[in-house]
Design a protein around this motif. Structure first.
Motif, PDB file in Angstrom:
ATOM      1  N   LYS A  26     -43.451 -14.589  36.714  1.00 38.06           N
ATOM      2  CA  LYS A  26     -44.756 -14.048  36.793  1.00 38.06           C
ATOM      3  C   LYS A  26     -45.413 -14.438  38.099  1.00 38.06           C
ATOM      4  O   LYS A  26     -46.583 -13.806  38.387  1.00 38.06           O
ATOM      5  CB  LYS A  26     -45.619 -14.796  35.658  1.00 38.06           C
ATOM      6  N   CYS A  33     -43.778 -21.229  42.435  1.00 36.06           N
ATOM      7  CA  CYS A  33     -44.712 -21.245  41.605  1.00 36.06           C
ATOM      8  C   CYS A  33     -46.182 -21.172  41.926  1.00 36.06           C
ATOM      9  O   CYS A  33     -46.440 -21.872  42.974  1.00 36.06           O
ATOM     10  CB  CYS A  33     -44.609 -22.407  40.608  1.00 36.06           C
ATOM     11  N   PRO A  44     -42.002 -24.734  36.253  1.00 35.02           N
ATOM     12  CA  PRO A  44     -41.245 -24.675  37.466  1.00 35.02           C
ATOM     13  C   PRO A  44     -40.165 -25.745  37.656  1.00 35.02           C
ATOM     14  O   PRO A  44     -40.099 -26.736  37.060  1.00 35.02           O
ATOM     15  CB  PRO A  44     -42.145 -24.608  38.653  1.00 35.02           C
TER      16      PRO A  44
END
Ligand code: FES
Length: 76
Positions: A26, A33, A44
């Motif tokens: 995402k 991250c 992460p």
């Protein structure tokens, strides 16, 4: 806008450098991250590199060896 891509990110790391690689997919700052994993239960992969080297980080999110590229992007 996402920075993910269908090829590895080639990164030069220094000895002792710490990187947090996104494993949730995402992040808007792939392969790193950016905190977007919050609430997903995914965290992460934090790596501290013991020596300077070139790293091929997964860009497609499909590698079995994430956060590193294993060539899976060439098979889809
Ligand atoms: S944003 Fe994906 S693991 Fe943190």
């Amino acid at each position: 806008m996402s920075t993910w891509q269908n090829e590895p990110f080639v990164i030069e790391v220094k000895e002792g450098e710490k990187k947090a690689f996104c494993l949730c997919g995402k992040s808007k700052n792939g392969p790193y991250c950016d905190g977007s994993h919050k609430g997903s239960g995914i965290t992460p992969e934090v790596v501290i590199f013991d020596k300077a080297r070139k790293v091929y980080a997964c860009g497609c999110g499909k590698s079995a060896k994430r956060p590193y590229c294993d060539g899976t992007h060439t098979k889809s």
